[in-house]
Design an enzyme around this catalytic site. Structure first.
Site, short mmCIF file in Angstrom:
data_model
loop_
_atom_site.label_atom_id
_atom_site.label_comp_id
_atom_site.label_asym_id
_atom_site.label_seq_id
_atom_site.Cartn_x
_atom_site.Cartn_y
_atom_site.Cartn_z
N LYS A 1 -30.21 -52.26 -98.74
CA LYS A 1 -29.36 -51.09 -98.54
C LYS A 1 -29.02 -50.42 -99.89
O LYS A 1 -29.46 -50.88 -100.93
CB LYS A 1 -28.09 -51.50 -97.78
CG LYS A 1 -28.37 -52.27 -96.48
CD LYS A 1 -28.94 -51.39 -95.37
CE LYS A 1 -29.55 -52.15 -94.21
NZ LYS A 1 -28.63 -52.81 -93.31
C1 LIG Z 1 -28.38 -53.60 -92.04
C2 LIG Z 1 -27.85 -53.05 -90.78
C3 LIG Z 1 -26.82 -53.66 -90.03
C4 LIG Z 1 -26.30 -55.04 -90.27
O1 LIG Z 1 -26.02 -55.36 -91.52
P1 LIG Z 1 -26.04 -56.87 -92.08
O2 LIG Z 1 -25.28 -56.70 -93.35
O3 LIG Z 1 -27.47 -57.25 -92.28
O4 LIG Z 1 -25.34 -57.74 -91.09
C5 LIG Z 1 -26.32 -52.98 -88.94
N1 LIG Z 1 -26.80 -51.79 -88.55
C6 LIG Z 1 -27.81 -51.21 -89.21
C7 LIG Z 1 -28.30 -49.87 -88.74
C8 LIG Z 1 -28.37 -51.81 -90.33
O5 LIG Z 1 -29.40 -51.23 -90.96
#
Ligand SMILES: *Cc1c(COP(=O)(O)O)cnc(C)c1O
Length: 374
Positions: A182
């Protein structure tokens, strides 16, 4: 030739130093970095409150809890997302409904949403897919008409903006993830932002065992040691080590977003010469977590395999959530009930997109695409 992943973190010496400093100090968790990171994050996106969580999924769980989601309530989301957006509603016993995407945004289609809401709708959870800031005006109006709360899943969209402000300042609650692919990372980590003090209080309660420490809210007070548990919560806290990394990463966010936008412009320019490729929807406030292109469905698998063979870590985001076996068994929604999501899934490939992607690597990706599709 070196493998090029679809996404990767950018961690430098400042980040390492920030983490080491915490390790040598007094608090490994629940120290001053947690509040500092939350405050800096809230300020960055223009929200009044930010509440950190151990990951983005926990943050979604917390947001749905804070919204009052319980057994039998309805949570409406987009099928074009990571499964966690739907799963976190299931953790609370809610029914999940899926609204098809608008092909011009790849986010929830607000006109179809109108047909799906009911008095049982507790939360509407649009997803800012790939970093495109989902248009919220109509969605919010529909939510208000049935008394539902808008939880934007902006795990792809930190640093994005839309008319009137940054993503994170406009929905009732906005959820972020700090997974390494991210925009910024704390290894695992998440955040919920809100302008509503009561929602922020409920988020904090849920994050830490449902324990209340504010004397004005306790049923009695036996002394300075006293706290009480008022609802069932979890240990979903982010550590001081991670928050120090988060602070250091947040200071680089503008540069990260600029780099991602530059790479997106460059892809758009280079891919003009590869006619069967469809580009992602454009928005001036897009923050490009992903760069998903469309290719003819009948060529997708071959192109994907060829790129992987050549060391390019392409990915597909996503199999629409209603098509996963768990949701198929639960709801039995036919694949083509959400035709825009299905058609998109058949055609999409996510190309490498991360701030340190180099021009020559990007050139190589486009050359390979062009040779397999041309
Ligand atoms: C990465 C992601 C999540 C969850 O995040 P984590 O930190 O991996 O639990 C939820 N929704 C979307 C759209 C994501 O890309």
């Amino acid at each position: 030739m070196a493998f090029i992943p679809y996404g990767r973190q950018y961690v430098d010496d400042d980040d390492v130093a920030a983490v080491v400093k915490v390790l040598r100090g007094d608090w490994l968790t629940q120290g001053p970095n947690v509040a500092d990171f939350e405050e800096a994050f809230a300020q960055k996106v223009g929200a009044r409150f930010a509440v950190s969580f151990s990951n983005g999924t926990a943050a979604l769980h917390g947001a749905y809890y804070a919204a009052g989601v319980g057994k039998g309530d309805q949570v409406i989301t987009s099928p074009m997302t990571f499964v966690a957006t739907a799963n976190a509603a299931r953790f609370l016993g809610a029914h999940v409904r899926f609204v098809d995407v608008d092909p011009s945004t790849l986010c929830m289609d607000p006109d179809r949403l109108q047909e799906m809401v009911s008095p049982r709708t507790k939360v509407i959870a649009p997803v800012s897919y790939a970093g495109y800031p989902v248009p919220l005006d109509k969605i919010t109006a529909v939510a208000r008409s049935v008394g539902a709360i808008v939880v934007e899943d902006a795990c792809h969209a930190l640093g994005a903006s839309r008319e009137g402000g940054m993503v994170g300042a406009q929905a009732d609650m906005t959820v972020f993830s700090f997974h390494p692919v991210k925009h910024i990372t704390t290894a695992e980590g998440g955040m919920v932002t809100t302008n509503n003090e009561e929602l922020a209080r409920r988020l904090r309660l849920f994050r830490s065992h449902g324990v209340e420490r504010d004397p004005s809210r306790m049923s009695r007070n036996d002394g300075p040691w006293y706290y009480e548990m008022v609802d069932l919560g979890y240990n979903y806290r982010l550590t001081d080590i991670q928050c120090a990394l988060g602070l250091s990463q947040l200071a680089k966010l503008d540069r990260f977003v600029q780099a991602r936008r530059r790479i997106a412009r460059r892809y758009a320019e280079l891919l003009k010469g590869v006619p069967p490729v469809g580009l992602p929807p454009h928005h001036p406030g897009h923050s490009y977590h992903l760069y998903p292109i469309r290719v003819p469905a009948e060529r997708r698998r071959d192109v994907f395999e060829a790129l992987r063979r050549e060391g390019v870590g392409v990915q597909v985001h996503y199999l629409p959530v209603h098509m996963h076996p768990y949701y198929k068994d639960l709801y039995g929604i036919p694949d083509d009930d959400l035709p825009n999501a299905l058609n998109y899934y058949r055609e999409t490939i996510s190309l490498p997109m991360f701030p340190s992607l180099e021009d020559h690597e990007q050139d190589r990706v486009v050359e390979l695409l062009s040779s397999y599709l041309g």
